[in-house]
Design a protein around this motif. Structure first.
Motif, PDB file in Angstrom:
ATOM      1  N   PHE A   1      -1.749  -6.608   3.298  1.00  0.00           N
ATOM      2  CA  PHE A   1      -2.320  -7.926   2.894  1.00  0.00           C
ATOM      3  C   PHE A   1      -3.769  -7.470   2.719  1.00  0.00           C
ATOM      4  N   GLU A   2      -4.646  -6.724   3.739  1.00  0.00           N
ATOM      5  CA  GLU A   2      -5.912  -6.444   3.674  1.00  0.00           C
ATOM      6  C   GLU A   2      -6.350  -5.791   2.285  1.00  0.00           C
ATOM      7  N   GLY A   3      -5.353  -4.728   2.051  1.00  0.00           N
ATOM      8  CA  GLY A   3      -5.662  -3.943   0.900  1.00  0.00           C
ATOM      9  C   GLY A   3      -5.450  -5.004  -0.408  1.00  0.00           C
ATOM     10  N   TRP A   4      -4.423  -5.770  -0.454  1.00  0.00           N
ATOM     11  CA  TRP A   4      -4.368  -6.814  -1.617  1.00  0.00           C
ATOM     12  C   TRP A   4      -5.602  -7.716  -1.816  1.00  0.00           C
ATOM     13  N   LEU A   5      -6.146  -8.352  -0.509  1.00  0.00           N
ATOM     14  CA  LEU A   5      -7.153  -9.089  -0.503  1.00  0.00           C
ATOM     15  C   LEU A   5      -8.468  -8.306  -1.196  1.00  0.00           C
ATOM     16  N   ALA A   6      -8.693  -7.173  -0.738  1.00  0.00           N
ATOM     17  CA  ALA A   6      -9.800  -6.292  -1.004  1.00  0.00           C
ATOM     18  C   ALA A   6      -9.710  -6.100  -2.602  1.00  0.00           C
ATOM     19  N   GLU A   7      -8.567  -5.883  -2.972  1.00  0.00           N
ATOM     20  CA  GLU A   7      -8.414  -5.454  -4.616  1.00  0.00           C
ATOM     21  C   GLU A   7      -8.790  -6.563  -5.089  1.00  0.00           C
ATOM     22  N   VAL A   8      -8.270  -7.899  -4.611  1.00  0.00           N
ATOM     23  CA  VAL A   8      -8.612  -9.184  -5.445  1.00  0.00           C
ATOM     24  C   VAL A   8     -10.163  -9.441  -5.452  1.00  0.00           C
TER      25      VAL A   8
ATOM     26  N   LYS B   1      -7.074 -17.074  -1.625  1.00  0.00           N
ATOM     27  CA  LYS B   1      -6.688 -17.994  -0.522  1.00  0.00           C
ATOM     28  C   LYS B   1      -5.472 -17.937   0.053  1.00  0.00           C
ATOM     29  N   LYS B   2      -4.472 -17.511  -0.641  1.00  0.00           N
ATOM     30  CA  LYS B   2      -3.164 -17.260  -0.176  1.00  0.00           C
ATOM     31  C   LYS B   2      -3.008 -16.004   0.772  1.00  0.00           C
ATOM     32  N   LEU B   3      -3.704 -15.051   0.224  1.00  0.00           N
ATOM     33  CA  LEU B   3      -3.519 -13.823   1.147  1.00  0.00           C
ATOM     34  C   LEU B   3      -4.599 -13.900   2.269  1.00  0.00           C
ATOM     35  N   GLN B   4      -5.633 -14.545   2.065  1.00  0.00           N
ATOM     36  CA  GLN B   4      -6.626 -15.111   3.587  1.00  0.00           C
ATOM     37  C   GLN B   4      -5.650 -15.728   4.339  1.00  0.00           C
TER      38      GLN B   4
END
Length: 583
Positions: A427-434, A364-367
């Motif tokens: 941040f998209e990379g981190w979100l995809a990873e999560v 949620k934070k990344l989004q």
């Protein structure tokens, strides 16, 4: 009825009455002034109250804005602030439309009253002076008449006295007495004429005074008094109109408060609590049945790192009822760590990728960060489009400006957009990873079936030689030795551990490994009973997640502890867990 004709003799009373009327007007002016001060102070107190309860500029403000009742209260405070503004408007209008006008009018009416009574006193003094002159003429005429009578009596006496001597006749001749008597009569006649003329004049002046001068003055005073009363009535009407003028806006403020109260949605707020504090961890599973009716032994492998020849008496197994009974430190550890996650979520502290948060909250934070970056990019692009249009206008109309003057700003905006886009990609990379690491519903169902099968295996194989930490059993003895060959060298174990950690593990055998795991994220392991791991590090699994979100791992013989299950990828051994692999 006219004051001039009816109150011609009430000069003093009219003077007192008009003075009282002016004082009453001053009294009303003072009343309105105090009312204005009350409205100003009330508005100030209302504004201070609204400001006092406004949310502070911190991370808590963002948290509160998620709830409908908090937003409703904020709307109420804003409407209350507008409501206070209307009371300020009342005070301003009272001052401008009543207090200022009455203050000016009071000065005018005082000057007018003073002028009228000055004219009245002047006329009064004139008639009184004429009356005194008339009295003087009257007294002189009376005195002359008396002197003429005495002279006439003396002449008659002298003329009738037969005994007077010759010498007396010479001294007191009747001719001389006659002349004196005639002179006195003439003086009396003159005084009579003067008195008669002045009396006629006085009567004319008195008639003019009481029927013209004084009535005119009193009429002016009456007009002045009626204007004063009329002005007072107008001010009283204005006093009510000032309040009535703000009623529509006050009504809107109250309607806004009512609408805000009606917008509160308890169900939505209760769902928001879930959205705010959901960690993404799965709840603890069922407590497994332990059959203490049969002897429980652990087989010791020749290649195992557990203590040889040491058997645990029945009922001495530790860690089997965690987090409910035996391992209280682990329960405390879980609560401390989860509270830390929640606190970090609220305070907004932690690394840039929010890796300190539970998976769901991290997502949620990344989004949210991505949405914020996209808004910033859109804002910069809007500025770029506006500047581009301005440059085109300058190109077509050079007299309006130099097109080259826009280029530095366009270049700066382009660089800003590039930086923001890089941030978005990161941040998209981190979100995809999560999202890739988070378990899906099918994974959750598969794990639930898998744990049910394990529980069945426990009840059927409780007499086997080796017991796994969650109640399952395996006959594999040398898996730890086989896996160690493929693990990168681990850092040196800590030289000391906490007393609570020693109490938990020192009095039991070294648990056998049931698989391996790979750390997906770094975990600092500051809390009691945890172990720090580096991203990509390989570790042994000695106790799998029992549904509480924690997996027990070992780095070497002396260093073991708990790590969040969502931070590692677990590979269970084939003969221990039915060849099941999960993340």
């Amino acid at each position: 009825m006219s004051w001039g004709s009816e109150l011609w003799d009430q000069f003093d009373n009219l003077e007192k009455h008009t003075q009282w009327g002016i004082e009453y007007l001053e009294k009303y002016t003072k009343f309105v002034k105090e009312r204005s001060e009350i409205e100003t102070n009330y508005a100030k107190q209302i504004r201070n109250l609204s400001k006092k309860y406004q949310p502070k500029k911190n991370s808590r403000e963002e948290e509160e804005s998620k709830y409908t009742f908090c937003r409703a209260f904020l709307t109420t405070l804003n409407e209350l602030n507008d409501y206070a503004g209307q009371h300020e408007v009342i005070a301003e209008n009272l001052t401008a439309q009543i207090i200022s006008e009455l203050s000016r009018y009071l000065q005018e009416i005082k000057a007018e009253r003073k002028s009228h009574f000055h004219d009245g006193r002047k006329a009064q003094q004139h008639i009184e002076s004429s009356w005194k002159q008339l009295e003087s003429c009257k007294r002189r005429f009376e005195r002359d008449c008396k002197e003429a009578d005495r002279a006439q009596q003396y002449f008659e006496k002298m003329d009738a006295d037969i005994n007077v001597t010759k010498a007396d006749v010479e001294k007191r001749s009747s001719h001389k007495a006659r002349q004196q008597a005639q002179m006195r009569h003439q003086m009396a006649a003159d005084s009579k004429g003067d008195y008669s003329a002045f009396l006629q004049k006085f009567n004319q002046e008195q008639n003019e005074h009481y029927f013209t001068v004084i009535p005119n003055i009193f009429q002016k005073l009456q007009d002045m008094e009626e204007r004063r009363i009329e002005r007072l009535g107008v001010c009283m009407k204005t006093f009510a109109d000032v309040d009535r003028q703000v009623l529509p806006i006050v009504g809107k403020c109250l309607d806004g408060m009512t609408k805000a109260a009606e917008s509160i949605e308890p169900k939505t707020d209760s769902k928001q609590v879930v959205e705010s504090y959901k960690s993404g961890f799965e709840p603890p599973g069922d407590v497994e049945f332990e059959d203490y009716g049969q002897a429980m032994k652990r087989a010791v492998s020749e290649t195992s790192l557990s203590k040889e020849g040491k058997e645990k008496p029945p009922g001495k197994s530790k860690g089997k009822l965690w987090p409910f009974i035996k391992n209280k430190n682990k329960l405390s550890l879980k609560l401390i760590t989860l509270n830390s996650h929640v606190r970090n979520l609220i305070e907004g502290s932690g690394p840039e990728d929010f890796s300190h948060l539970p998976p769901e909250q991290r997502r949620k934070k990344l989004q949210g960060k991505l949405d914020e970056l996209n808004r910033d990019i859109q804002k910069e692009m809007d500025q770029r489009d506006a500047l581009t249009k301005m440059k085109d206008v300058y190109v077509k109309n050079p007299q309006m400006g130099d097109p080259a003057s826009v280029d530095p700003r366009l270049s700066e905006i382009s660089q800003t957009i590039e930086k923001l886009q890089l941030e978005v990609q990161k941040f998209e990379g981190w979100l995809a990873e999560v999202e890739e690491r988070m378990p899906s519903k099918s994974d959750t169902q598969r794990r639930s079936i898998y744990e049910t099968q394990n529980n069945t295996a426990v009840s059927n194989n409780c007499a086997q030689d080796r017991e796994s930490p969650d109640g399952s059993y395996t006959e594999e003895q040398n898996s730890e030795t086989q896996v160690k060959a493929n693990i990168n060298p681990a850092p040196n174990p800590p030289t000391s551990t906490t007393p609570e950690f020693d109490d938990e593990f020192d009095d039991e055998e070294t648990l056998p490994t049931i698989g391996t795991c790979k750390a997906l994220y770094p975990f600092e392991g500051h809390n009691e009973g945890t172990i720090a791991v580096a991203e990509g590090e390989l570790l042994y699994v000695i106790e799998e997640d029992k549904g509480d979100g924690w997996t027990r791992v070992r780095r070497n013989e002396d260093e073991e502890g708990y790590v969040p299950t969502s931070y590692v990828e677990v590979f269970l051994e084939t003969n221990a867990k039915g060849a099941m692999t999960y993340i």
